[in-house]
Write an enzyme that holds these catalytic residues in place. Structure first.
Site, PDB file in Angstrom:
ATOM      1  N   ASP A   1     -12.124  -0.403  -8.589  1.00  0.00           N
ATOM      2  CA  ASP A   1     -11.923   0.704  -9.538  1.00  0.00           C
ATOM      3  C   ASP A   1     -10.837   0.721 -10.257  1.00  0.00           C
ATOM      4  OD1 ASP A   1     -14.107   1.918  -7.891  1.00  0.00           O
ATOM      5  OD2 ASP A   1     -12.958   3.473  -7.348  1.00  0.00           O
TER       6      ASP A   1
ATOM      7  N   ARG B   1     -16.298   4.678   6.062  1.00  0.00           N
ATOM      8  CA  ARG B   1     -15.461   3.743   5.282  1.00  0.00           C
ATOM      9  C   ARG B   1     -14.258   3.311   6.194  1.00  0.00           C
ATOM     10  NH1 ARG B   1     -13.682   4.995  -0.859  1.00  0.00           N
ATOM     11  NH2 ARG B   1     -11.632   3.831  -0.484  1.00  0.00           N
TER      12      ARG B   1
ATOM     13  N   GLU C   1       0.849  -1.298  -0.024  1.00  0.00           N
ATOM     14  CA  GLU C   1       0.020   0.066   0.004  1.00  0.00           C
ATOM     15  C   GLU C   1       0.980   1.181   0.048  1.00  0.00           C
ATOM     16  OE1 GLU C   1      -3.311   1.027  -0.168  1.00  0.00           O
ATOM     17  OE2 GLU C   1      -2.427   2.909  -0.053  1.00  0.00           O
TER      18      GLU C   1
ATOM     19  N   TYR D   1     -27.218   9.478   5.513  1.00  0.00           N
ATOM     20  CA  TYR D   1     -27.639   8.276   6.286  1.00  0.00           C
ATOM     21  C   TYR D   1     -26.944   8.370   7.669  1.00  0.00           C
ATOM     22  CZ  TYR D   1     -23.808   6.577   3.334  1.00  0.00           C
ATOM     23  OH  TYR D   1     -22.594   6.174   2.796  1.00  0.00           O
TER      24      TYR D   1
HETATM   25  C1  FAD Z   1     -19.359  10.066  -3.977  1.00  0.00           C
HETATM   26  C2  FAD Z   1     -18.965   8.424  -3.752  1.00  0.00           C
HETATM   27  C3  FAD Z   1     -19.988   7.584  -2.948  1.00  0.00           C
HETATM   28  C4  FAD Z   1     -19.718   6.540  -2.947  1.00  0.00           C
HETATM   29  N1  FAD Z   1     -20.545   5.680  -2.128  1.00  0.00           N
HETATM   30  C5  FAD Z   1     -20.428   4.048  -2.125  1.00  0.00           C
HETATM   31  C6  FAD Z   1     -21.291   3.394  -1.324  1.00  0.00           C
HETATM   32  O1  FAD Z   1     -22.132   3.767  -0.777  1.00  0.00           O
HETATM   33  N2  FAD Z   1     -21.130   2.085  -1.542  1.00  0.00           N
HETATM   34  C7  FAD Z   1     -20.136   1.511  -2.468  1.00  0.00           C
HETATM   35  O2  FAD Z   1     -20.088   0.237  -2.211  1.00  0.00           O
HETATM   36  N3  FAD Z   1     -19.235   2.244  -2.961  1.00  0.00           N
HETATM   37  C8  FAD Z   1     -19.192   3.756  -2.937  1.00  0.00           C
HETATM   38  N4  FAD Z   1     -18.469   4.210  -3.636  1.00  0.00           N
HETATM   39  C9  FAD Z   1     -17.351   3.681  -4.421  1.00  0.00           C
HETATM   40  C10 FAD Z   1     -16.082   3.180  -3.595  1.00  0.00           C
HETATM   41  O3  FAD Z   1     -15.950   4.254  -2.687  1.00  0.00           O
HETATM   42  C11 FAD Z   1     -15.001   2.758  -4.563  1.00  0.00           C
HETATM   43  O4  FAD Z   1     -15.557   2.314  -5.638  1.00  0.00           O
HETATM   44  C12 FAD Z   1     -14.174   1.814  -3.855  1.00  0.00           C
HETATM   45  O5  FAD Z   1     -13.582   2.544  -2.599  1.00  0.00           O
HETATM   46  C13 FAD Z   1     -13.020   1.331  -4.694  1.00  0.00           C
HETATM   47  O6  FAD Z   1     -11.955   0.434  -3.913  1.00  0.00           O
HETATM   48  P1  FAD Z   1     -10.855  -0.026  -4.322  1.00  0.00           P
HETATM   49  O7  FAD Z   1     -10.209  -0.787  -3.401  1.00  0.00           O
HETATM   50  O8  FAD Z   1     -10.979  -0.472  -5.789  1.00  0.00           O
HETATM   51  O9  FAD Z   1      -9.988   1.419  -4.502  1.00  0.00           O
HETATM   52  P2  FAD Z   1      -9.451   2.501  -3.771  1.00  0.00           P
HETATM   53  O10 FAD Z   1     -10.326   2.556  -2.483  1.00  0.00           O
HETATM   54  O11 FAD Z   1      -9.183   3.656  -4.624  1.00  0.00           O
HETATM   55  O12 FAD Z   1      -8.072   1.957  -3.204  1.00  0.00           O
HETATM   56  C14 FAD Z   1      -7.133   1.953  -3.741  1.00  0.00           C
HETATM   57  C15 FAD Z   1      -5.924   1.698  -2.882  1.00  0.00           C
HETATM   58  O13 FAD Z   1      -4.670   1.425  -3.680  1.00  0.00           O
HETATM   59  C16 FAD Z   1      -3.534   2.507  -3.220  1.00  0.00           C
HETATM   60  N5  FAD Z   1      -2.558   2.680  -4.071  1.00  0.00           N
HETATM   61  C17 FAD Z   1      -2.880   3.573  -5.071  1.00  0.00           C
HETATM   62  N6  FAD Z   1      -1.707   3.512  -6.227  1.00  0.00           N
HETATM   63  C18 FAD Z   1      -0.772   2.584  -5.556  1.00  0.00           C
HETATM   64  C19 FAD Z   1       0.369   1.857  -5.884  1.00  0.00           C
HETATM   65  N7  FAD Z   1       1.121   2.445  -7.109  1.00  0.00           N
HETATM   66  N8  FAD Z   1       0.872   1.183  -5.031  1.00  0.00           N
HETATM   67  C20 FAD Z   1       0.202   0.680  -3.833  1.00  0.00           C
HETATM   68  N9  FAD Z   1      -0.714   1.227  -3.605  1.00  0.00           N
HETATM   69  C21 FAD Z   1      -1.402   2.047  -4.497  1.00  0.00           C
HETATM   70  C22 FAD Z   1      -4.359   3.744  -2.753  1.00  0.00           C
HETATM   71  O14 FAD Z   1      -3.638   4.456  -1.774  1.00  0.00           O
HETATM   72  C23 FAD Z   1      -5.647   3.048  -1.959  1.00  0.00           C
HETATM   73  O15 FAD Z   1      -5.473   2.825  -0.651  1.00  0.00           O
HETATM   74  C24 FAD Z   1     -18.652   5.873  -3.581  1.00  0.00           C
HETATM   75  C25 FAD Z   1     -17.801   6.604  -4.325  1.00  0.00           C
HETATM   76  C26 FAD Z   1     -17.815   8.069  -4.351  1.00  0.00           C
HETATM   77  C27 FAD Z   1     -16.961   8.582  -5.085  1.00  0.00           C
END
Ligand code: FAD
Length: 406
Positions: free
Chosen positions: A304, A104, A31, A223
């Site tokens: 994502d 979160r 991370e 909420y």
């Molecule tokens: C306004 C809003 C409301 C939302 N509400 C909801 C909801 O109610 N319910 C829901 O299910 N989803 C919701 N989401 C979506 C959700 O927040 C994201 O889709 C989700 O957190 C994605 O998770 P992830 O683990 O794929 O990516 P991220 O949470 O972006 O995690 C990626 C991680 O990778 C790390 N990283 C990045 N680059 C590197 C690298 N080169 N080397 C090592 N580490 C790295 C980052 O630091 C981070 O910790 C919402 C989004 C928004 C914008």
């Protein structure tokens, strides 16, 4: 033991680490951030995701910190009239897992605690993936730890590094893949409930409602968090991008004057909520065209990084959690690592595309104006709560068995 490196300890990466460890893999989780601190915001954790968290043994710890809302009240922006109330009293019986809302950071901590307890997982904070290359035996990964460069050897690499994924950029090797600005921004805030004279969510038997307000080119969701001590606010508005290169990607402080002016014509309750927020973070919403595949050889994407989902259905994190479970299932099947990762990608793409499309459609419906909005409201009232709820069965009642057709 097969060794997986996962880049990114967000909700997707942490869940994938737990799922792969449970499936018998050794996992190194790297991370970039020096600590698992998360900007304050809430998440809706729908039953399709909470069922997987239960399988991974973390649901009970999450329940202690989360709130199970009694229902979702949908209202008109100006009059505050209720258009529909979707009771969630029967959510757990209907979808076999609870519908929760949580901070979160609380979900991230519950997952991180489980990761810390699992001897098959090693977490390296402050370690940013910088590059990788495939080798005869798998993948060689380079990471930066401050000024130091560190190498990892693994059988496979999972890019769970979010919407600005380095792994995705390197997998696509310069092919055009920029995030597209949607012209909408999400404004997020967390308000102490004590700062509100009157809670907008009625409390019944110690349970709170989720609120969804629909207005012209905007909607507002709120909420409770942490037993009702906090109220999470998400306001999504149409707003021109400031700078497409930068603005589509970053959360930046939002000027309260802008959001206050934008909600000026809304009902007093909605305006009180907006006014109570101590500060705002503004997230320009980005979309991306789907990728033909989420893997190349022993490298695959998750969450994502593979497929940003617009937040209208509150499914981004939930889909990352579904990905994690599907990845572990595919990796325990027969075949080479590359074949198994390709099977994972195939097993998820139709589901995620359906969720992405449904979320985009909902965004249009939520933001209707004029006669179209009146027609929507009439249709919503006519549909009634029971049939409206049934429209979510495909999403919340989803299980891995559906995905693999078994
Ligand atoms: C306004 C809003 C409301 C939302 N509400 C909801 C909801 O109610 N319910 C829901 O299910 N989803 C919701 N989401 C979506 C959700 O927040 C994201 O889709 C989700 O957190 C994605 O998770 P992830 O683990 O794929 O990516 P991220 O949470 O972006 O995690 C990626 C991680 O990778 C790390 N990283 C990045 N680059 C590197 C690298 N080169 N080397 C090592 N580490 C790295 C980052 O630091 C981070 O910790 C919402 C989004 C928004 C914008």
């Amino acid at each position: 033991m097969t060794h997986a490196v996962i880049a990114g300890a967000g909700i997707g990466g942490l869940t994938a680490a737990l799922a792969l460890a449970k499936a018998g893999f050794a996992v190194t989780l790297i991370e970039r951030a020096p600590g698992l601190t998360e900007v304050g915001a809430g998440l809706q954790i729908s039953p399709n995701a909470s069922a997987i968290l239960r399988d991974l043994g973390v649901l009970e710890a999450l329940r202690e910190k989360a709130v199970a809302p009694s229902g979702i009240r949908i209202r008109r922006a100006r009059s505050a009239a209720t258009l529909s109330f979707l009771s969630l009293e029967t959510a757990e019986a209907r979808w076999h897992a609870p519908y929760l809302v949580a901070h979160r950071a609380d979900l991230q901590h519950v997952l991180a605690d489980a990761v810390a307890r699992d001897p098959a997982i090693t977490l390296h904070l402050g370690t940013a993936l910088a590059g990788f290359g495939t080798t005869d035996s798998g993948v060689a990964i380079t990471a930066k730890q401050g000024l130091l460069t560190r190498g990892f050897e693994a059988d496979l690499l999972i890019g769970a590094d979010g919407v600005r994924s380095v792994v995705r950029a390197k997998l696509l090797q310069g092919a055009s893949d920029s995030p597209e600005a949607t012209g909408r921004t999400a404004w997020r805030a967390v308000v102490p409930a004590a700062a509100l004279d009157r809670l907008p969510q009625a409390e019944q038997n110690g349970r709170f409602e989720t609120g969804l307000w629909l207005g012209r080119d905007a909607h507002l969701v709120h909420y409770p968090l942490r037993g009702g001590d906090l109220v999470n606010l998400v306001a999504i508005i149409r707003e021109p991008p400031l700078d497409p290169g930068f603005d589509t990607l970053w959360a930046t402080p939002g000027d309260p004057k802008i959001i206050t002016a934008r909600f000026a014509g809304w009902s007093q309750t909605a305006r009180d909520l907006i006014a109570a927020a101590p500060s705002w973070l503004r997230w320009p919403l980005a979309d991306r065209a789907p990728l033909p595949s989420w893997n190349a050889g022993p490298v695959a994407l998750l969450g994502d990084a593979a497929h940003p989902v617009l937040p209208f259905l509150a499914q981004g994190a939930a889909q990352a959690i579904e990905d994690a479970q599907a990845l572990a299932t595919a990796l325990t099947a027969q075949g080479s690592i590359a074949e198994r990762l390709a099977a994972y990608s195939r097993s998820r793409q139709a589901r995620v595309l359906a969720v992405q499309n449904a979320s985009r459609r909902l965004g249009q419906i939520y933001h209707l104006a004029g006669p179209a909005a009146v027609a929507r409201d009439i249709a919503m009232r006519a549909l009634g709560s029971r049939r409206l709820l049934a429209r979510y069965d495909w999403l919340y009642g989803y299980s891995r068995e559906n995905e693999f057709g078994i």
